[in-house]
Design an enzyme around this catalytic site. Structure first.
Site, PDB file in Angstrom:
ATOM      1  N   THR A   3     -73.165-115.880  34.384  1.00  9.38           N
ATOM      2  CA  THR A   3     -71.855-115.510  34.932  1.00  9.38           C
ATOM      3  C   THR A   3     -70.871-115.097  33.835  1.00  9.38           C
ATOM      4  OG1 THR A   3     -72.272-117.099  36.672  1.00  9.38           O
ATOM      5  CG2 THR A   3     -70.000-116.357  36.423  1.00  9.38           C
ATOM      6  N   ILE A   4     -70.719-115.929  32.823  1.00  8.29           N
ATOM      7  CA  ILE A   4     -69.752-115.630  31.766  1.00  8.29           C
ATOM      8  C   ILE A   4     -70.345-114.645  30.752  1.00  8.29           C
ATOM      9  CG2 ILE A   4     -68.361-116.641  29.889  1.00  8.29           C
ATOM     10  CD1 ILE A   4     -67.427-117.455  32.747  1.00  8.29           C
ATOM     11  N   SER A  12     -61.906-123.848  29.310  1.00 10.86           N
ATOM     12  CA  SER A  12     -62.431-123.504  30.637  1.00 10.86           C
ATOM     13  C   SER A  12     -61.476-122.590  31.402  1.00 10.86           C
ATOM     14  CB  SER A  12     -62.629-124.783  31.448  1.00 10.86           C
ATOM     15  OG  SER A  12     -61.350-125.290  31.818  1.00 10.86           O
ATOM     16  N   CYS A  13     -61.945-122.130  32.544  1.00 10.95           N
ATOM     17  CA  CYS A  13     -61.124-121.254  33.393  1.00 10.95           C
ATOM     18  C   CYS A  13     -59.815-121.930  33.792  1.00 10.95           C
ATOM     19  CB  CYS A  13     -61.914-120.851  34.628  1.00 10.95           C
ATOM     20  SG  CYS A  13     -62.732-122.238  35.453  1.00 10.95           S
ATOM     21  N   GLY A  55     -56.207-132.246  32.403  1.00  8.95           N
ATOM     22  CA  GLY A  55     -55.010-132.594  31.630  1.00  8.95           C
ATOM     23  C   GLY A  55     -55.359-132.833  30.164  1.00  8.95           C
ATOM     24  N   HIS A  75     -60.110-120.616  42.175  1.00  8.43           N
ATOM     25  CA  HIS A  75     -59.416-121.904  42.210  1.00  8.43           C
ATOM     26  C   HIS A  75     -57.958-121.633  42.597  1.00  8.43           C
ATOM     27  CE1 HIS A  75     -62.650-123.683  39.807  1.00  8.43           C
ATOM     28  NE2 HIS A  75     -62.372-122.933  38.766  1.00  8.43           N
TER      29      HIS A  75
HETATM   30  P1  NAD Z   1     -74.583-119.616  34.225  1.00  7.25           P
HETATM   31  O1  NAD Z   1     -75.565-120.632  34.647  1.00  7.25           O
HETATM   32  O2  NAD Z   1     -74.113-118.600  35.197  1.00  7.25           O
HETATM   33  O3  NAD Z   1     -75.153-118.813  32.971  1.00  7.25           O
HETATM   34  C1  NAD Z   1     -75.772-119.448  31.898  1.00  7.25           C
HETATM   35  C2  NAD Z   1     -76.945-118.597  31.464  1.00  7.25           C
HETATM   36  O4  NAD Z   1     -77.556-119.196  30.319  1.00  7.25           O
HETATM   37  C3  NAD Z   1     -78.035-118.501  32.529  1.00  7.25           C
HETATM   38  O5  NAD Z   1     -78.443-117.143  32.606  1.00  7.25           O
HETATM   39  C4  NAD Z   1     -79.166-119.379  31.982  1.00  7.25           C
HETATM   40  O6  NAD Z   1     -80.430-118.933  32.388  1.00  7.25           O
HETATM   41  C5  NAD Z   1     -78.969-119.192  30.503  1.00  7.25           C
HETATM   42  N1  NAD Z   1     -79.571-120.244  29.658  1.00  7.25           N
HETATM   43  C6  NAD Z   1     -79.916-121.499  29.984  1.00  7.25           C
HETATM   44  N2  NAD Z   1     -80.443-122.131  28.907  1.00  7.25           N
HETATM   45  C7  NAD Z   1     -80.399-121.250  27.882  1.00  7.25           C
HETATM   46  C8  NAD Z   1     -80.784-121.297  26.520  1.00  7.25           C
HETATM   47  N3  NAD Z   1     -81.305-122.394  25.971  1.00  7.25           N
HETATM   48  N4  NAD Z   1     -80.606-120.191  25.755  1.00  7.25           N
HETATM   49  C9  NAD Z   1     -80.073-119.060  26.269  1.00  7.25           C
HETATM   50  N5  NAD Z   1     -79.697-118.965  27.574  1.00  7.25           N
HETATM   51  C10 NAD Z   1     -79.841-120.041  28.354  1.00  7.25           C
HETATM   52  O7  NAD Z   1     -73.359-120.424  33.600  1.00  7.25           O
HETATM   53  P2  NAD Z   1     -71.876-119.906  33.413  1.00  7.25           P
HETATM   54  O8  NAD Z   1     -71.138-120.134  34.669  1.00  7.25           O
HETATM   55  O9  NAD Z   1     -71.884-118.562  32.809  1.00  7.25           O
HETATM   56  O10 NAD Z   1     -71.329-120.990  32.396  1.00  7.25           O
HETATM   57  C11 NAD Z   1     -71.548-120.877  31.004  1.00  7.25           C
HETATM   58  C12 NAD Z   1     -70.495-121.683  30.283  1.00  7.25           C
HETATM   59  O11 NAD Z   1     -69.213-121.159  30.621  1.00  7.25           O
HETATM   60  C13 NAD Z   1     -70.429-123.175  30.651  1.00  7.25           C
HETATM   61  O12 NAD Z   1     -69.981-123.905  29.523  1.00  7.25           O
HETATM   62  C14 NAD Z   1     -69.361-123.215  31.712  1.00  7.25           C
HETATM   63  O13 NAD Z   1     -68.752-124.463  31.843  1.00  7.25           O
HETATM   64  C15 NAD Z   1     -68.406-122.175  31.165  1.00  7.25           C
HETATM   65  N6  NAD Z   1     -67.510-121.587  32.166  1.00  7.25           N
HETATM   66  C16 NAD Z   1     -67.980-121.251  33.400  1.00  7.25           C
HETATM   67  C17 NAD Z   1     -67.091-120.736  34.332  1.00  7.25           C
HETATM   68  C18 NAD Z   1     -67.528-120.389  35.723  1.00  7.25           C
HETATM   69  O14 NAD Z   1     -66.751-120.519  36.635  1.00  7.25           O
HETATM   70  N7  NAD Z   1     -68.725-119.943  35.953  1.00  7.25           N
HETATM   71  C19 NAD Z   1     -65.770-120.524  33.985  1.00  7.25           C
HETATM   72  C20 NAD Z   1     -65.333-120.809  32.696  1.00  7.25           C
HETATM   73  C21 NAD Z   1     -66.226-121.357  31.778  1.00  7.25           C
END
Ligand code: NAD
Length: 337
Positions: A11-12, A139-140, A195, A220
């Protein structure tokens, strides 16, 4: 050109890759994935060299007919900086690899704060990342709160922030998440982790946060009360928030009543993936009662951290000032609704 590696293309990660490739001063050196899924297919279609995050799984990419440029450690070694966008906790595990190759890295908000020397928000503390090699982009929700706190603190001073965060149960692609028919105090104890997380950016800020989870995927929504040190009127606060480059104060006439219409608007505006990088603050909700400011804002969890990652790259490498970086990022992405 800054050569950026993206480890974790979900996603990110996929959004950061597109934002990086839109910048005039950086390019995507490659993206690392664990599995040959649909995102791996689109990475290759977009021309991003694809690296296997787990060497043992190289044959899975072969079987799926997806060409791989190498393994993640080769990518990390060749890069100027890595954006780690792996699931929470995996980033911390990956840190040893970044240290081994002496490659600076950004981590995401799902990691504990101590994964980096600095927690980062471009509006609030860009310069603090200048001396760091490992930085956590918050985070977001913390990004959304920081963008609000920074101008209010500068303009009026803040006695206390009280925020209730009504959080989406999961992202649209997270089919296994919930709740599916409930409204959860989450966590039921106070404060929620948000917080203390905001305090990683504003150590002296007095802030209480409450968290909830609801059966929604789009965004959110924050219900905010900020007790200010001075007493501006609501129109003045509104003007201040309208003047920020990453806030969208929703005009009353637009008839946008929630996250659904915000996303619809983003689609109408041709935003990639219907992303909304800005805090969406309902103008009509901005209210002053004595020293107390009240408002509602919606935060697009999948995308508000994306421009922050782009700025954090320049902040860590020291290639632009905060102002220049934010302007460059905003222009390249098409910020502003
Ligand atoms: P996600 O699950 O959508 O994407 C993570 C990707 O990493 C997946 O494609 C997964 O297959 C891959 N992955 C897993 N293990 C791996 C490894 N060892 N090496 C390389 N790739 C690997 O997760 P996301 O939502 O993109 O979240 C990623 C980070 O961003 C987290 O720390 C999350 O808390 C943070 N975040 C997420 C959001 C959200 O709403 N989705 C918002 C802000 C921050």
């Amino acid at each position: 050109m800054i050569q950026v590696a993206i480890n974790g293309y979900g996603t990110i990660g996929k959004r950061v890759a597109d934002a990086v490739s839109a910048q005039p001063d950086m390019e995507v050196l490659g993206v690392a994935k664990t599995r040959p899924n649909f995102e791996a297919e689109t990475a290759v279609e977009k021309g991003y060299p694809l690296y296997a995050a787990i060497e043992d799984r190289l044959d899975q990419f072969d079987e799926a007919g997806i060409e791989v440029a190498g393994t993640v450690d080769e990518l990390v070694e060749a890069a100027d900086i890595v954006v780690d966008a792996c699931p929470s906790g995996i980033g911390a595990d990956n840190k040893a690899m970044y240290e081994e190759y002496d490659t600076p890295a950004l981590f995401q908000g799902g990691e504990d704060a101590d994964v980096g020397e600095v927690s980062f928000n471009a509006r609030a503390n860009y310069d603090e990342a200048g001396d760091a090699d490992y930085v956590r982009v918050v985070s977001c929700n913390t990004t959304g709160l920081s963008r609000l706190v920074a101008p209010l603190e500068e303009a009026y001073g803040i006695e206390k922030v009280r925020a209730t965060l009504v959080r989406r149960g999961g992202d649209p692609g997270q089919t296994g998440r919930g709740p599916i028919n409930d409204i959860l105090p989450n966590p039921v104890t106070l404060p929620s982790h948000h917080g203390p997380d905001v305090n990683t950016i504003f150590p002296d800020l007095n802030i209480d946060t409450l968290g909830m989870k609801v059966p929604a995927t789009l965004m959110h929504t924050h219900s905010i009360n900020v007790e200010l040190e001075s007493r501006p009127d609501a129109a003045e606060v509104r003007e201040l928030l309208e003047s920020q480059s990453r806030t969208f104060v929703v005009p009353d006439h637009m008839d946008i009543d929630g996250a659904g219409k915000l996303k619809e608007y983003a689609m109408d505006r041709g935003r990639p993936r219907a992303d909304i990088w800005e805090n969406c603050i309902w103008g009509a909700s901005i209210t002053m009662e004595d020293n107390d400011l009240y408002l509602f804002q919606a935060i697009h969890q999948e995308s508000d951290v994306v421009p922050e990652n782009v700025d954090a790259i320049r902040a860590v490498l020291g290639t632009k000032s905060a102002e220049e970086s934010v302007e460059t990022t905003n222009d390249a992405m098409g910020m502003g609704l």
